[in-house]
Design an enzyme around this catalytic site. Structure first.
Site: not given
Ligand code: GLU
Length: 526
Positions: A258-260
């Site tokens: 995911s983006k994080r």
């Protein structure tokens, strides 16, 4: 036999992530292993999203990892090879020519459908839960007259590739093995936009042909693109390269990144945080490939010698930040202390006073001793800077751990510390001090600060420690504790707390040794 030629073909629309770096690396390693060429081709046809800043970040990321290219940007006028230019937007003539051939042979056709119609079509297909979402082929069989009518009405066409409606394509993927795909699931896709700019699947094939690419290694997300591309190769009368689609990088839990997730950081962010590039290279190499069952740390050359694309796994590779950190630590520990000092210098700036940091200055021995104390304890280079601030500024407060340790011996601690300050002030070495260097004596495996003095250097300010070695200080302190009936194991905690402001760090007597007499006395009395 044709000479092996591989390429990495990034779109300069964002930073170079670990996944892109891995793709570049596997192409590079295979090219080097096969004695072939490694080409860097910039796929910049998405003019809205392509930027020079992204390009520079990608080039810098590759350079930082030591992935060098034989042909491509920044290698002189012709890009280091006979197949340039290496930017797609400088190759539009080639795509135009190939598109005309495909129009003439009927493999491509003009489509006048408007974006509005295509959006409606998609909505309709979704609303009807159609198993097929894609272009419905409305313009597939327009006559020359119908096309002329559209043009007369001022409409310009996109060019679409005519996909076979029901054909089973068999591919042998070097990683996934034999795979069959029916073209039913793939629609007639746009090859060239109204403005004459080609889209990825088409430009990619034209270039792979023109650049004589023999092997394509890329992410699994391009697998179906590969099927479309095979048909373009066929339509243009060329043999396709050998394909290897490498599995996704997953997070530590086995889910898509995911983006994080730390795994999506730009390669240059790792650089700026002080991850050693050779460790990052080594770690990325292991994302889907193994060097040996019993060995994870290897050099670039060793990787090239051992690399076989067939040995890349089919399953998604998990990004494990802890393992990356472990790998960094492995590299840091292999360096000499001098290398550690040099390589951590950017992160020491602003923490270590300039006169101490100055190369060739009077405090080099001291600085080396400081770094040596942490070499076993850090994994990324910024940690050197983060961890050593206590040496240069008296702690203004104690962290939670240190406070707890102080409270445990609260009443007695001030008395112990005053006595310890007196001991340091007297600073007489008992004759029983160990002459050998004990295991705890890491700080003096280097020329000690007093060695610097012996060569006539000015004594560094904080190395006025009255004892020769940390081990000597420890022996003295143990004797001191015995005399006073203090448990040595109790005594060390408040001492560390007041000297460093924390309950962690190098051996306590390395701490005393590095801080020196004046500083220790001041901090203990405070
Ligand atoms: N420009 C494409 C990308 O960045 C290249 C894919 C390929 O290697 O064919 O994903």
């Amino acid at each position: 036999m044709t000479a092996p030629r591989l390429r990495f073909a990034p779109s300069p629309t964002g930073p170079l992530h670990l996944g892109g770096a891995r793709t570049a690396m596997y192409n590079w390693a295979l090219a080097r292993a096969l004695g072939g060429a490694f080409v860097l081709r910039i796929e910049d046809t998405d003019c809205e999203r392509s930027t020079d800043a992204s390009l520079q970040i990608i080039l810098e990321g590759l350079r930082w990892l030591g992935i060098d290219w034989d042909e491509g940007p920044e290698l002189g006028d012709c890009g280091g090879g006979a197949h340039g230019p290496y930017f797609q937007m400088q190759r539009l003539g080639l795509y135009r020519e190939a598109a005309e051939r495909l129009l003439a042979s009927g493999h491509a056709y003009r489509c006048y459908c408007t974006p509005e119609r295509l959006a409606e079509l998609r909505e309709e297909q979704k609303a009807n839960k159609s198993p097929f979402i894609g272009y419905d082929g409305r313009c597939r069989d327009l006559t020359a007259e119908q096309c002329a009518a559209h043009e007369a009405a001022g409409r310009q066409p996109n060019l679409r590739f005519r996909m076979p409606t029901d054909r089973v394509i068999q591919v042998h993927d070097l990683i996934r093995g034999d795979v069959e795909v029916n073209t039913r699931q793939l629609d007639d896709w746009v090859m060239v936009r109204i403005d004459g700019v080609p889209l990825y699947n088409f430009a990619c094939v034209v270039d792979d042909i023109a650049m004589a690419i023999t092997h394509v290694v890329r992410g699994e997300e391009h697998f179906l693109n590969g099927i479309k591309q095979l048909l373009v190769f066929e339509a243009l009368g060329h043999e396709a390269p050998r394909y290897a689609h490498i599995p996704l990088i997953l997070n530590a839990k086995g889910a898509k990144l995911s983006k994080r997730d730390p795994g999506v950081k730009s390669v240059l962010e790792y650089r700026d945080l002080g991850y050693p590039p050779e460790a990052v290279f080594n770690y990325i190499a292991l994302l889907g490939w193994g060097f040996a069952a019993d060995r994870d740390v290897f050099t670039r050359d060793e990787m090239v010698a051992a690399f076989k694309i067939e040995n890349v796994g089919k399953a998604g590779a998990r990004f494990d930040l802890e393992k990356l950190h472990w790998m960094c630590g492995e590299y840091v520990r292999r360096w000499t202390v001098e290398q550690c000092v040099e390589r951590s210098r950017p992160w020491l700036e602003g923490v270590v006073p300039a006169d101490v940091l100055a190369p060739g200055g009077a405090h080099q021995g001291w600085l080396r001793n400081i770094v040596a104390c942490y070499q076993e304890r850090v994994q990324i280079l910024s940690e050197f800077g983060d961890k050593i601030g206590w040496l240069f500024a008296d702690p203004t407060e104690l962290d939670d751990g240190a406070q707890k340790k102080m409270q445990k011996h609260g009443e007695l601690a001030p008395e112990w510390l005053r006595a310890f300050a007196e001991l340091l002030a007297a600073g007489n070495a008992p004759p029983s001090w160990p002459a050998d260097r004990s295991a705890a004596d890491r700080a003096v495996r280097l020329p000690s600060p007093s060695g610097g003095q012996a060569q006539g250097d000015a004594p560094p300010p904080a190395t006025d420690c009255p004892f020769d070695t940390p081990a000597a200080i420890e022996a003295q302190t143990r004797a001191f504790c015995d005399q006073r009936g203090i448990k040595f194991g109790h005594f060390v905690h408040p001492l560390r707390a007041v000297l460093t402001g924390t309950d962690r760090g190098p051996g306590l007597f390395d701490v005393v040794f590095l801080l020196g007499k004046e500083t220790c006395i001041r901090r203990a009395n405070k």
